[in-house]
Design a protein around this motif. Structure first.
Motif: not given
Length: 176
Positions: A21-23, A48-49, A119, A171, A174-176
């Motif tokens: 999956s990507k950012l 960070f993809r 998000r 990132a 939204l991800l970390l």
């Protein structure tokens, strides 16, 4: 404390990266001159993809030894495409439902610490030429501008440093 060896970090293979999956972030480079800067943006985007990089105008494209020197192979993992102009890229991204934000010092810009990405949104950020920044017509076509607060005497930062700060900020939210 012991520094980790590369094998201990369990990084993704290029194939695993493509499948992961990507950012939800696309990075658009608007006439970036330095291939070292381009390579550095690829490397940070890999870390960070990032979904994709769009290279526009005079921005060089892989494969190229100078891009590879700083990308260290990230040009093979991160998806990328080329557009003749950043304006064309922005229009395409807007049509695809992205919120497009130019990274520029502009009237009414949002300071990065005040920006909170949602998000359920897809974003694209436009980073400009090392001397002239983001073209005005691209700013006009964007949904807004993000600005990194600066406290020193210089009015700008290196585009690859700016990319790192912006990508990390997305990132982190939204991800970390």
């Amino acid at each position: 404390m012991r520094k980790l060896r590369t094998i201990e970090m369990q990084r993704l293979t290029v194939q695993q990266f493509h499948e992961a999956s990507k950012l939800p972030l696309v990075v658009v480079l608007d006439d970036v001159r330095s291939m070292y800067n381009v390579g550095s943006v690829f490397r940070t985007s890999d870390a960070f993809r990032v979904e994709k990089i769009v290279l526009c105008g005079i921005t060089a494209t892989p494969p190229h030894p100078e891009i590879h020197k700083t990308a260290l192979g990230a040009e093979d993992s991160v998806a990328w495409q080329y557009c003749d102009t950043a304006l064309q890229a922005v229009e395409q991204l807007r049509d695809q439902g992205y919120t497009v934000l130019s990274v520029e010092q502009a009237e009414g810009s949002t300071l990065l610490p005040s920006f909170e990405p949602h998000r359920n949104c897809k974003y694209a950020v436009v980073l400009g030429n090392e001397v002239k920044g983001v073209h005005q017509e691209v700013i006009d076509a964007s949904h807004g501008c993000l600005e990194i607060p600066q406290l020193g005497t210089k009015h700008s930062m290196n585009v690859s440093v700016t990319a790192g700060i912006i990508i990390y900020s997305f990132a982190r939210s939204l991800l970390l």
